[in-house]
Design a protein around this motif. Structure first.
Motif, PDB file in Angstrom:
ATOM      1  N   LEU A 150     -40.084  51.153 -40.236  1.00 21.15           N
ATOM      2  CA  LEU A 150     -39.988  51.945 -41.465  1.00 21.15           C
ATOM      3  C   LEU A 150     -41.276  52.732 -41.706  1.00 21.15           C
ATOM      4  N   PHE A 151     -42.412  52.156 -41.340  1.00 19.58           N
ATOM      5  CA  PHE A 151     -43.679  52.870 -41.455  1.00 19.58           C
ATOM      6  C   PHE A 151     -43.661  54.112 -40.562  1.00 19.58           C
ATOM      7  N   ALA A 152     -43.179  53.955 -39.341  1.00 18.15           N
ATOM      8  CA  ALA A 152     -43.100  55.096 -38.420  1.00 18.15           C
ATOM      9  C   ALA A 152     -42.196  56.187 -38.994  1.00 18.15           C
ATOM     10  N   PHE A 153     -41.082  55.798 -39.605  1.00 24.23           N
ATOM     11  CA  PHE A 153     -40.196  56.779 -40.230  1.00 24.23           C
ATOM     12  C   PHE A 153     -40.905  57.497 -41.382  1.00 24.23           C
ATOM     13  N   ALA A 154     -41.604  56.755 -42.217  1.00 27.90           N
ATOM     14  CA  ALA A 154     -42.302  57.360 -43.356  1.00 27.90           C
ATOM     15  C   ALA A 154     -43.385  58.330 -42.875  1.00 27.90           C
ATOM     16  N   GLU A 155     -44.075  57.968 -41.815  1.00 25.01           N
ATOM     17  CA  GLU A 155     -45.086  58.861 -41.244  1.00 25.01           C
ATOM     18  C   GLU A 155     -44.433  60.134 -40.699  1.00 25.01           C
ATOM     19  N   GLU A 156     -43.367  59.945 -39.964  1.00 23.20           N
ATOM     20  CA  GLU A 156     -42.648  61.072 -39.369  1.00 23.20           C
ATOM     21  C   GLU A 156     -42.106  62.011 -40.454  1.00 23.20           C
ATOM     22  N   ALA A 182     -45.303  55.397 -46.993  1.00 26.64           N
ATOM     23  CA  ALA A 182     -46.003  54.779 -45.857  1.00 26.64           C
ATOM     24  C   ALA A 182     -47.056  53.792 -46.363  1.00 26.64           C
ATOM     25  N   LEU A 183     -47.764  54.158 -47.433  1.00 23.40           N
ATOM     26  CA  LEU A 183     -48.777  53.268 -48.005  1.00 23.40           C
ATOM     27  C   LEU A 183     -48.136  51.981 -48.525  1.00 23.40           C
ATOM     28  N   ASP A 184     -47.024  52.104 -49.229  1.00 23.20           N
ATOM     29  CA  ASP A 184     -46.324  50.919 -49.741  1.00 23.20           C
ATOM     30  C   ASP A 184     -45.919  49.988 -48.595  1.00 23.20           C
ATOM     31  N   ILE A 185     -45.408  50.567 -47.530  1.00 21.87           N
ATOM     32  CA  ILE A 185     -44.990  49.765 -46.373  1.00 21.87           C
ATOM     33  C   ILE A 185     -46.203  49.100 -45.718  1.00 21.87           C
ATOM     34  N   LEU A 186     -47.296  49.860 -45.575  1.00 22.60           N
ATOM     35  CA  LEU A 186     -48.522  49.287 -44.993  1.00 22.60           C
ATOM     36  C   LEU A 186     -49.028  48.113 -45.813  1.00 22.60           C
ATOM     37  N   GLN A 187     -48.976  48.226 -47.117  1.00 22.86           N
ATOM     38  CA  GLN A 187     -49.448  47.140 -47.974  1.00 22.86           C
ATOM     39  C   GLN A 187     -48.604  45.881 -47.777  1.00 22.86           C
ATOM     40  N   ARG A 188     -47.292  46.043 -47.692  1.00 19.56           N
ATOM     41  CA  ARG A 188     -46.425  44.881 -47.469  1.00 19.56           C
ATOM     42  C   ARG A 188     -46.656  44.301 -46.080  1.00 19.56           C
ATOM     43  N   TRP A 189     -46.811  45.172 -45.103  1.00 24.24           N
ATOM     44  CA  TRP A 189     -47.028  44.763 -43.716  1.00 24.24           C
ATOM     45  C   TRP A 189     -48.339  43.974 -43.594  1.00 24.24           C
ATOM     46  N   ALA A 190     -49.405  44.476 -44.212  1.00 23.18           N
ATOM     47  CA  ALA A 190     -50.709  43.810 -44.127  1.00 23.18           C
ATOM     48  C   ALA A 190     -50.667  42.410 -44.739  1.00 23.18           C
ATOM     49  N   LEU A 191     -49.940  42.265 -45.836  1.00 21.82           N
ATOM     50  CA  LEU A 191     -49.853  40.938 -46.460  1.00 21.82           C
ATOM     51  C   LEU A 191     -49.100  39.949 -45.585  1.00 21.82           C
ATOM     52  N   LEU A 192     -48.147  40.452 -44.811  1.00 18.60           N
ATOM     53  CA  LEU A 192     -47.390  39.568 -43.918  1.00 18.60           C
ATOM     54  C   LEU A 192     -48.158  39.234 -42.646  1.00 18.60           C
ATOM     55  N   ASP A 193     -48.892  40.207 -42.154  1.00 19.63           N
ATOM     56  CA  ASP A 193     -49.595  40.036 -40.876  1.00 19.63           C
ATOM     57  C   ASP A 193     -51.097  40.058 -41.140  1.00 19.63           C
ATOM     58  N   GLN A 194     -51.583  39.013 -41.782  1.00 20.52           N
ATOM     59  CA  GLN A 194     -52.941  38.997 -42.306  1.00 20.52           C
ATOM     60  C   GLN A 194     -54.040  38.977 -41.252  1.00 20.52           C
ATOM     61  N   HIS A 195     -53.687  38.775 -39.992  1.00 25.32           N
ATOM     62  CA  HIS A 195     -54.704  38.732 -38.939  1.00 25.32           C
ATOM     63  C   HIS A 195     -54.616  39.933 -38.000  1.00 25.32           C
ATOM     64  N   ASP A 196     -53.859  40.944 -38.386  1.00 24.94           N
ATOM     65  CA  ASP A 196     -53.684  42.132 -37.546  1.00 24.94           C
ATOM     66  C   ASP A 196     -54.731  43.182 -37.929  1.00 24.94           C
ATOM     67  N   ARG A 197     -55.766  43.318 -37.091  1.00 29.73           N
ATOM     68  CA  ARG A 197     -56.840  44.263 -37.405  1.00 29.73           C
ATOM     69  C   ARG A 197     -56.335  45.687 -37.472  1.00 29.73           C
ATOM     70  N   HIS A 198     -55.358  46.016 -36.641  1.00 29.63           N
ATOM     71  CA  HIS A 198     -54.830  47.376 -36.605  1.00 29.63           C
ATOM     72  C   HIS A 198     -54.243  47.758 -37.966  1.00 29.63           C
ATOM     73  N   GLU A 209     -41.468  43.389 -38.076  1.00 28.76           N
ATOM     74  CA  GLU A 209     -40.880  44.394 -37.179  1.00 28.76           C
ATOM     75  C   GLU A 209     -40.140  45.509 -37.933  1.00 28.76           C
ATOM     76  N   PRO A 210     -39.291  45.185 -38.913  1.00 28.22           N
ATOM     77  CA  PRO A 210     -38.635  46.278 -39.647  1.00 28.22           C
ATOM     78  C   PRO A 210     -39.650  47.158 -40.385  1.00 28.22           C
ATOM     79  N   LEU A 211     -40.706  46.556 -40.901  1.00 26.88           N
ATOM     80  CA  LEU A 211     -41.718  47.341 -41.608  1.00 26.88           C
ATOM     81  C   LEU A 211     -42.444  48.298 -40.668  1.00 26.88           C
ATOM     82  N   LYS A 212     -42.706  47.856 -39.454  1.00 25.00           N
ATOM     83  CA  LYS A 212     -43.343  48.733 -38.467  1.00 25.00           C
ATOM     84  C   LYS A 212     -42.480  49.959 -38.210  1.00 25.00           C
TER      85      LYS A 212
END
Length: 184
Positions: free
Chosen positions: A36-42, A49-65, A31-34
């Motif tokens: 922070l990603f929105a802030f980086a995009e904004e 944003a890429l760094d945050i996405l990479q950390r987020w993807a590793l945590l949520d390995q089944h999230d296709r989005h 949740e915090p990464l989501k």
């Protein structure tokens, strides 16, 4: 509670600080990464944003989005090796997404893995996608067929791309030697 108070006060700086602290305090939460990603995009900070996405993807390995977004970002930034790694995971969690196959195929093509790229692009053509998306896949597949010295396959893919979208400039501009003429 701190985040809720910051949101009520519309204090973006305090909100960002709260989410950064939450991400450090419990790095297993997405949740915090989501946020922070929105802030980086904004703030138009693509590398952050890429760094945050990479950390987020590793945590949520089944999230296709998140995997699709990560792959698309890596392809846009031309981080081909990372895109190929992310593409393998993205395909695993979203096998029916033509865009994921196309992104993965682009990365593989840029790494010179033409047979694997062709497989992914062929897979994209089998997905339920709009004609323009399938046309992009076919156009890229034509390019890969040329790289593999397959003029007949390149012509068939180019023709399929243009049948799906006559405005596909990449496919239209691709020069395919006559079948039997050989590819230099």
């Amino acid at each position: 509670v701190r985040a809720e108070l910051a949101e009520l006060k519309k204090d973006k700086a305090a909100l960002r600080t709260t989410y950064e602290a939450a991400a450090r305090f419990d790095p297993s939460q997405t949740e915090p990464l989501k946020k922070l990603f929105a802030f980086a995009e904004e703030d138009k900070q693509p590398e952050k944003a890429l760094d945050i996405l990479q950390r987020w993807a590793l945590l949520d390995q089944h999230d296709r989005h998140v995997w699709g977004k990560l792959l698309a970002r890596l392809v846009d930034l031309k981080h081909w090796a990372d895109a190929a790694k992310a593409g393998e995971s993205a395909v695993y969690v979203d096998v029916e997404n033509a865009g994921v196959h196309i992104g993965y195929g682009r990365a593989l093509a840029e790494l010179g893995q033409h047979a694997k790229a062709a497989f992914e692009l062929e897979s994209a053509t089998l997905c339920n996608a709009p004609p323009k998306v399938k046309s992009v896949a076919q156009g890229l597949l034509a390019r890969e067929r040329l790289a593999m010295n397959d003029a007949a396959g390149a012509k068939a893919a180019k023709d399929a791309a243009l049948a799906l979208d006559p405005g596909n400039a990449e496919a239209r501009d691709l020069v395919v030697p006559a079948v039997g003429a050989g590819i230099p």
